[in-house]
Design a protein around this motif. Structure first.
Motif, PDB file in Angstrom:
ATOM      1  N   ALA A 228       1.037  -1.307  -0.076  1.00 53.05           N
ATOM      2  CA  ALA A 228      -0.022   0.009  -0.224  1.00 53.05           C
ATOM      3  C   ALA A 228       0.712   1.364  -0.036  1.00 53.05           C
ATOM      4  N   ALA A 229       0.529   2.385  -0.453  1.00 54.16           N
ATOM      5  CA  ALA A 229       1.146   3.554  -0.444  1.00 54.16           C
ATOM      6  C   ALA A 229       1.253   4.012   1.095  1.00 54.16           C
ATOM      7  N   ALA A 230       2.222   4.633   1.351  1.00 52.77           N
ATOM      8  CA  ALA A 230       2.490   5.061   2.807  1.00 52.77           C
ATOM      9  C   ALA A 230       1.656   5.801   3.319  1.00 52.77           C
ATOM     10  N   ASP A 231       1.011   6.816   2.347  1.00 49.80           N
ATOM     11  CA  ASP A 231      -0.030   7.649   2.898  1.00 49.80           C
ATOM     12  C   ASP A 231      -0.699   8.212   1.948  1.00 49.80           C
ATOM     13  N   TRP A 232      -1.546   9.113   1.890  1.00 47.24           N
ATOM     14  CA  TRP A 232      -2.333   9.737   0.897  1.00 47.24           C
ATOM     15  C   TRP A 232      -1.407  10.536   0.038  1.00 47.24           C
ATOM     16  N   ASP A 233      -0.184  11.207   0.276  1.00 51.87           N
ATOM     17  CA  ASP A 233       0.517  12.171  -0.271  1.00 51.87           C
ATOM     18  C   ASP A 233       1.502  11.052  -1.111  1.00 51.87           C
ATOM     19  N   ASP A 234       1.921  10.045  -0.447  1.00 53.11           N
ATOM     20  CA  ASP A 234       2.642   9.069  -1.338  1.00 53.11           C
ATOM     21  C   ASP A 234       1.914   8.840  -2.440  1.00 53.11           C
ATOM     22  N   LEU A 235       0.558   8.279  -2.440  1.00 53.02           N
ATOM     23  CA  LEU A 235      -0.300   8.182  -3.580  1.00 53.02           C
ATOM     24  C   LEU A 235      -0.358   9.144  -4.481  1.00 53.02           C
ATOM     25  N   LYS A 236      -0.413  10.386  -4.108  1.00 50.01           N
ATOM     26  CA  LYS A 236      -0.563  11.552  -4.961  1.00 50.01           C
ATOM     27  C   LYS A 236       0.641  11.539  -5.814  1.00 50.01           C
ATOM     28  N   ARG A 237       1.754  11.352  -5.279  1.00 51.15           N
ATOM     29  CA  ARG A 237       3.102  11.264  -5.907  1.00 51.15           C
ATOM     30  C   ARG A 237       3.080  10.596  -6.926  1.00 51.15           C
ATOM     31  N   MET A 238       2.748   9.113  -6.690  1.00 52.03           N
ATOM     32  CA  MET A 238       2.432   8.178  -7.843  1.00 52.03           C
ATOM     33  C   MET A 238       1.497   8.386  -8.899  1.00 52.03           C
ATOM     34  N   LEU A 239       0.289   9.277  -8.512  1.00 52.82           N
ATOM     35  CA  LEU A 239      -0.414   9.634  -9.407  1.00 52.82           C
ATOM     36  C   LEU A 239      -0.236  10.762 -10.625  1.00 52.82           C
ATOM     37  N   ALA A 240       0.771  11.387  -9.687  1.00 54.19           N
ATOM     38  CA  ALA A 240       1.337  12.613 -10.573  1.00 54.19           C
ATOM     39  C   ALA A 240       2.233  12.200 -11.550  1.00 54.19           C
ATOM     40  N   SER A 241       3.110  11.028 -11.129  1.00 58.66           N
ATOM     41  CA  SER A 241       4.330  10.593 -12.124  1.00 58.66           C
ATOM     42  C   SER A 241       4.191   9.560 -13.036  1.00 58.66           C
ATOM     43  N   HIS A 242       3.104   8.638 -12.707  1.00 56.41           N
ATOM     44  CA  HIS A 242       3.083   7.544 -13.239  1.00 56.41           C
ATOM     45  C   HIS A 242       2.211   7.871 -14.715  1.00 56.41           C
ATOM     46  N   ARG A 243       2.664   7.086 -15.916  1.00 60.08           N
ATOM     47  CA  ARG A 243       1.927   7.243 -17.053  1.00 60.08           C
ATOM     48  C   ARG A 243       0.385   7.091 -17.246  1.00 60.08           C
ATOM     49  N   PHE A 244       0.029   6.199 -16.595  1.00 60.73           N
ATOM     50  CA  PHE A 244      -1.273   5.821 -16.845  1.00 60.73           C
ATOM     51  C   PHE A 244      -1.942   4.936 -15.691  1.00 60.73           C
ATOM     52  N   LEU A 245      -3.117   5.025 -15.499  1.00 61.93           N
ATOM     53  CA  LEU A 245      -3.829   4.037 -14.549  1.00 61.93           C
ATOM     54  C   LEU A 245      -4.389   2.767 -15.257  1.00 61.93           C
ATOM     55  N   VAL A 246      -4.656   1.755 -14.623  1.00 63.53           N
ATOM     56  CA  VAL A 246      -5.219   0.656 -15.193  1.00 63.53           C
ATOM     57  C   VAL A 246      -6.556   0.242 -14.407  1.00 63.53           C
ATOM     58  N   HIS A 247      -7.759   0.035 -15.137  1.00 62.26           N
ATOM     59  CA  HIS A 247      -8.791  -0.489 -14.346  1.00 62.26           C
ATOM     60  C   HIS A 247      -9.433  -1.648 -15.196  1.00 62.26           C
ATOM     61  N   THR A 248      -9.713  -2.762 -14.819  1.00 63.17           N
ATOM     62  CA  THR A 248     -10.657  -3.928 -15.207  1.00 63.17           C
ATOM     63  C   THR A 248     -11.523  -4.394 -14.162  1.00 63.17           C
ATOM     64  N   ALA A 249     -12.679  -4.549 -14.867  1.00 56.44           N
ATOM     65  CA  ALA A 249     -13.731  -5.187 -14.018  1.00 56.44           C
ATOM     66  C   ALA A 249     -14.624  -6.202 -14.809  1.00 56.44           C
ATOM     67  N   ASP A 250     -15.438  -6.983 -14.286  1.00 57.51           N
ATOM     68  CA  ASP A 250     -16.392  -8.012 -14.754  1.00 57.51           C
ATOM     69  C   ASP A 250     -17.537  -7.351 -14.700  1.00 57.51           C
ATOM     70  N   PRO A 251     -18.355  -7.016 -15.815  1.00 57.98           N
ATOM     71  CA  PRO A 251     -19.566  -6.340 -16.076  1.00 57.98           C
ATOM     72  C   PRO A 251     -20.636  -6.929 -15.053  1.00 57.98           C
ATOM     73  N   ARG A 252     -20.275  -8.267 -14.928  1.00 63.48           N
ATOM     74  CA  ARG A 252     -21.578  -9.098 -14.214  1.00 63.48           C
ATOM     75  C   ARG A 252     -21.414  -8.566 -12.531  1.00 63.48           C
ATOM     76  N   PHE A 253     -20.579  -8.151 -12.043  1.00 64.23           N
ATOM     77  CA  PHE A 253     -20.168  -7.801 -10.678  1.00 64.23           C
ATOM     78  C   PHE A 253     -19.824  -6.575 -10.104  1.00 64.23           C
ATOM     79  N   GLU A 254     -19.389  -5.758 -11.297  1.00 59.94           N
ATOM     80  CA  GLU A 254     -18.660  -4.466 -10.870  1.00 59.94           C
ATOM     81  C   GLU A 254     -18.739  -3.372 -11.835  1.00 59.94           C
ATOM     82  N   ASP A 255     -18.731  -2.324 -11.500  1.00 61.01           N
ATOM     83  CA  ASP A 255     -18.782  -1.027 -12.447  1.00 61.01           C
ATOM     84  C   ASP A 255     -17.410  -0.667 -13.168  1.00 61.01           C
ATOM     85  N   GLY A 256     -17.761  -0.296 -14.199  1.00 60.62           N
ATOM     86  CA  GLY A 256     -16.472   0.039 -14.939  1.00 60.62           C
ATOM     87  C   GLY A 256     -15.557   1.147 -14.504  1.00 60.62           C
TER      88      GLY A 256
END
Length: 357
Positions: A228-256
């Protein structure tokens, strides 16, 4: 306890309604802890928050500061503390049937927030009960306590069939760091992946991205090199620096989409996702959609090699969140939900008093 906030008011059916629903003051809410990122949103209400921790079934007993700091004006306590202190609350916020039963002893307005589909909940628990019976039981229980239900998405409201009201999650774009995207690596934010493989369409994720630069962040103690991220500030740094986010989900059970998608887009990240009927990602505008793992892999390779295109998509993603998933929208929708919960509770009390006479 008075129901008040900072904008001019008019009275209706004994409640004080205050369009355009400014920050609340003099309002005390009890919320059972389910997910720190969701509860953190309640800070925009300006209400006094008591957050119940120490609940069974969670990986941590207290508030997980790695996910979010405590909202402003909040404190934590246990259900035993609630019983002992005997405080009065303007509303009790529950997240599942167990929460409703745990707070049954409290004579206060009850709001149920549905975060999962009924189908997903049944699959997770290997449940054998009939979905129609569960819907009927929940409807009956809410009516008996004068409770009100909302869902975090249309699909989840439809799945449970006990409400049509949606309170959309939010992300405040101003809360995130300036975007760089200089780390040529994808990011996936998810907890408990092993137990949710089907829901997260993890086979699709793995087939698409094996061998590519990817960082997985979240509470997954059974997965090597995943933290896990060390804290929210650590996560914010990753969101600022990494190229893209990935999200996958099965439509039978979860939102997109989920909270991690909203906050990534708010931070200016493009999103790669499998094609899904409820996705909020617009292909070629705020991210890239894929019908197959091979197509997602091609999309990832394209963004890894083209920082300018990724930056363009991310800027569009941020604007989309500002328009459609703002903190102001959440405050308005949630305030309406609280007021409806109070109305239903007052009607139920009135009926009970009439029957007692």
């Amino acid at each position: 306890m008075p129901w008040s906030c900072t904008t001019p008011a008019k009275k209706e059916t004994g409640l004080i309604l205050r369009p355009p629903y400014g920050r609340l003051s003099g309002v005390k809410l009890l919320v059972l802890n389910c997910h720190e990122a969701w509860i953190h949103q309640l800070g925009v209400l300006g209400a006094e928050l008591d957050i119940v921790t120490g609940l069974p079934g969670r990986y941590t007993k207290g508030w997980d500061t790695r996910m979010r700091p405590l909202p402003a004006g909040a404190r934590t306590l246990t259900l035993n503390d609630v019983r002992t202190l005997g405080a009065q609350y303007d509303c009790v916020i529950n997240h599942n049937i167990t929460d409703l039963l745990d707070t049954k002893f409290m004579d206060a307005p009850k709001l149920l927030v549905l975060h999962e589909t009924l189908e997903g909940r049944m699959a997770q628990q290997d449940a054998e009960f009939d979905a129609r019976e569960m819907r009927a039981m929940l409807n009956a229980y809410l009516a008996s306590v004068g409770g009100h239900a909302v869902a975090i998405s249309r699909s989840k409201a439809k799945s449970w069939g006990v409400t049509h009201v949606v309170v959309h999650n939010s992300a405040d774009a101003d809360a995130y760091l300036p975007r760089t995207g200089d780390v040529a690596c994808g990011l996936r934010v998810a907890n408990h992946i092993t137990s949710k493989r089907v829901f997260l369409a993890w086979d699709f994720h793995e087939e698409a991205l094996v061998g590519l630069p990817m960082r997985i962040v979240g509470h997954n103690p059974d997965m090597p090199n995943v933290e896990a991220a060390a804290d929210w500030d650590d996560l914010k740094r990753m969101l600022a620096s990494h190229r893209f986010l990935v999200h996958t989900a099965d439509p039978r059970f979860e939102d997109g989409f989920n909270m991690s998608v909203l906050e990534a887009m708010a931070a200016g990240m493009p999103v790669l996702t499998n094609r899904h009927p409820t996705t909020i990602v617009e292909h070629g505008v705020t991210g890239l959609l894929a019908e197959t793992p091979a197509k997602m892999r091609a999309n990832a390779e394209r963004l890894l090699g083209d920082v300018d295109f990724a930056t363009e998509l991310g800027a569009n993603a941020r604007r989309h969140i500002e328009r459609h998933f703002s903190a102001d929208r959440f405050r308005v929708e949630f305030t309406k939900a609280l007021q409806e919960a109070r109305k239903k509770w007052a009607r139920r009390r009135g009926k009970a008093a009439a029957h007692a006479r």
